[in-house]
Design a protein around this motif. Structure first.
Motif, mmCIF file in Angstrom:
data_model
loop_
_atom_site.group_PDB
_atom_site.id
_atom_site.type_symbol
_atom_site.label_atom_id
_atom_site.label_comp_id
_atom_site.label_asym_id
_atom_site.label_seq_id
_atom_site.Cartn_x
_atom_site.Cartn_y
_atom_site.Cartn_z
ATOM 1 N N ARG A 48 0.843 -1.186 0.000
ATOM 2 C CA ARG A 48 0.000 0.000 0.000
ATOM 3 C C ARG A 48 0.883 1.242 0.000
ATOM 4 O O ARG A 48 1.780 1.373 0.823
ATOM 5 N N MET A 49 0.635 2.154 -0.938
ATOM 6 C CA MET A 49 1.338 3.432 -0.986
ATOM 7 C C MET A 49 0.350 4.539 -0.635
ATOM 8 O O MET A 49 -0.571 4.826 -1.403
ATOM 9 N N ILE A 50 0.537 5.151 0.530
ATOM 10 C CA ILE A 50 -0.348 6.238 0.957
ATOM 11 C C ILE A 50 0.106 7.545 0.310
ATOM 12 O O ILE A 50 1.265 7.943 0.417
ATOM 13 N N VAL A 51 -0.831 8.183 -0.392
ATOM 14 C CA VAL A 51 -0.587 9.489 -1.006
ATOM 15 C C VAL A 51 -1.388 10.512 -0.215
ATOM 16 O O VAL A 51 -2.613 10.415 -0.143
ATOM 17 N N PRO A 52 -0.739 11.499 0.392
ATOM 18 C CA PRO A 52 -1.438 12.405 1.317
ATOM 19 C C PRO A 52 -2.193 13.541 0.653
ATOM 20 O O PRO A 52 -2.504 14.536 1.310
ATOM 21 N N ASP A 81 -3.334 4.654 -2.058
ATOM 22 C CA ASP A 81 -4.369 4.966 -1.072
ATOM 23 C C ASP A 81 -4.322 6.467 -0.795
ATOM 24 O O ASP A 81 -3.437 6.954 -0.100
ATOM 25 N N ASN A 82 -5.269 7.221 -1.372
ATOM 26 C CA ASN A 82 -5.290 8.677 -1.197
ATOM 27 C C ASN A 82 -5.909 9.049 0.145
ATOM 28 O O ASN A 82 -7.036 8.665 0.445
ATOM 29 N N ASP A 93 0.738 10.527 8.582
ATOM 30 C CA ASP A 93 0.510 9.964 9.912
ATOM 31 C C ASP A 93 0.078 8.505 9.793
ATOM 32 O O ASP A 93 0.433 7.670 10.641
ATOM 33 N N GLY A 94 -0.676 8.190 8.753
ATOM 34 C CA GLY A 94 -1.053 6.795 8.502
ATOM 35 C C GLY A 94 0.147 5.920 8.227
ATOM 36 O O GLY A 94 0.185 4.752 8.629
ATOM 37 N N THR A 104 3.487 -0.976 3.901
ATOM 38 C CA THR A 104 2.916 0.366 3.860
ATOM 39 C C THR A 104 4.046 1.358 3.663
ATOM 40 O O THR A 104 4.983 1.421 4.469
ATOM 41 N N ILE A 105 3.969 2.109 2.557
ATOM 42 C CA ILE A 105 4.928 3.161 2.277
ATOM 43 C C ILE A 105 4.132 4.422 1.949
ATOM 44 O O ILE A 105 2.905 4.375 1.817
ATOM 45 N N GLY A 106 4.794 5.544 1.854
ATOM 46 C CA GLY A 106 4.073 6.779 1.587
ATOM 47 C C GLY A 106 4.878 7.743 0.745
ATOM 48 O O GLY A 106 6.105 7.671 0.690
ATOM 49 N N MET A 107 4.159 8.649 0.073
ATOM 50 C CA MET A 107 4.792 9.692 -0.732
ATOM 51 C C MET A 107 4.824 10.977 0.094
ATOM 52 O O MET A 107 3.832 11.696 0.198
#
Length: 342
Positions: A48-52, A81-82, A93-94, A104-107
């Motif tokens: 899952r890539m969280i895009v804030p 995941d927006n 924060d997620g 779980t990674i994020g941009m």
């Protein structure tokens, strides 16, 4: 009887009992085997890539292009995941609160790791301790644009114009604490330019009013300002980056325009991959290598150029050091601006 769990002394030699030696050996094995097994089994399920930020925006487009290219390397789907809100802090924060298993990674962005922690009084995470930096992906710049009717062709002329008696000069931004707000406040602090801040709900309506003439100027990103510059609807004066933008090669930097301190305090902006803190190093390395390979794909390179970004990567340890420097640097700019968000 000699107890086997105690040290034995024979003459002048101290012997470590077999039970202790076995314990130490097995402890090492138990620590090493799961880590090696975890690294070997990594990417056994979707990531899952969280895009804030919201779907359809520049950050989302970049993230989806990266996810598609990394999928080919890792062999697993990367689901975007927006999670917009609070200038991107809700999404990151997620990431910070997710399990450190690599799924779980994020941009992240300059704002989510360097600006927001100083801007929000109850910020939910500390980017220095709650995140694992993987690598930056792109850098970009802000460009100062003015309405063509403003009587200035250079930054020096614009600053002098704002100081004239009877002139009511202002600048627009995408909102309190946005990078284009902080860029404006930094310009005022370094040059004494007399500019009133007009915050908008997003940079798009701000740019419309600069083109219409109800606002004198604003700092904007190249992807949205370039078409208006080419059409003559706004005039570019300077870019905030250390070097000239390859998309605006004829536009000087702030330093070249006579404001040398600008690039030391608030220059290049960026997006990059982060993960939860305490991510095992083999997984960090795997994600970093996957990102590097993805950056070589023609599809991602084309997407980066299409958004007027510059491709840029760093090893995880260097990215961590860079993020810490950014945290301190932008913290000073936020304090200087006096900006706060409840």
């Amino acid at each position: 009887m000699i107890r086997r769990d105690k040290t034995i002394t024979l003459g002048d030699k101290t012997m470590t009992p077999i039970r202790t030696l076995l314990g130490r050996t097995l402890s090492g094995l138990f620590l090493a085997v799961p880590l090696a097994s975890f690294a070997q089994d990594y990417t056994s399920k979707p990531i899952r890539m969280i895009v804030p930020f919201s779907a359809g925006g520049p950050t989302d487009v970049l993230a989806r292009s990266l996810a598609k290219s990394m999928r080919e390397v890792l062999g697993q789907p990367i689901i975007v995941d927006n999670r917009p809100g609070a200038g991107g802090s809700i999404g990151i924060d997620g990431v910070a609160k997710a399990a450190p298993d690599g799924y779980t990674i994020g941009m992240a962005h300059t704002g989510t790791t360097a600006i927001n922690p100083h801007l929000y009084p109850r910020h939910p995470y500390d980017p220095r301790t709650d995140l694992t930096p993987i690598t930056p992906i792109v850098s970009y710049t802000n460009v100062l644009v003015i309405n063509p009717k403003v009587p200035a062709n250079t930054l020096a002329e614009f600053i002098a114009w704002t100081k004239r008696s009877g002139v009511s000069a202002n600048y627009a931004s995408g909102g309190n604490g946005a990078t284009n707000h902080l860029s404006g406040e930094l310009l005022k602090a370094l040059t004494g330019a007399k500019l009133e801040h007009i915050p908008y709900k997003g940079s798009a309506p701000a740019l419309v009013d600069v083109m219409g003439g109800s606002v004198s100027a604003m700092f904007d990103i190249p992807i949205t300002s370039l078409p208006q510059i080419r059409a003559g609807h706004v005039r570019p004066l300077a870019v905030t980056s250390v070097k000239r933008s390859s998309y605006l090669p004829d536009v000087p930097t702030m330093r070249e325009s006579g404001v040398p301190g600008f690039d030391e305090a608030g220059s290049d902006l960026w997006f990059g991959l982060v993960a939860p803190a305490k991510l095992p190093q083999p997984v960090v390395d795997r994600l970093y290598q996957a990102a590097l390979k993805a950056m070589q794909t023609p599809e991602l390179q084309q997407a980066i150029r299409g958004m007027a970004y510059e491709a840029w990567t760093l090893p995880p340890t260097e990215f961590k050091s860079f993020m810490n420097i950014e945290y301190d640097k932008w913290g000073k700019v936020v304090k200087l601006s006096g900006a706060k968000v409840d």
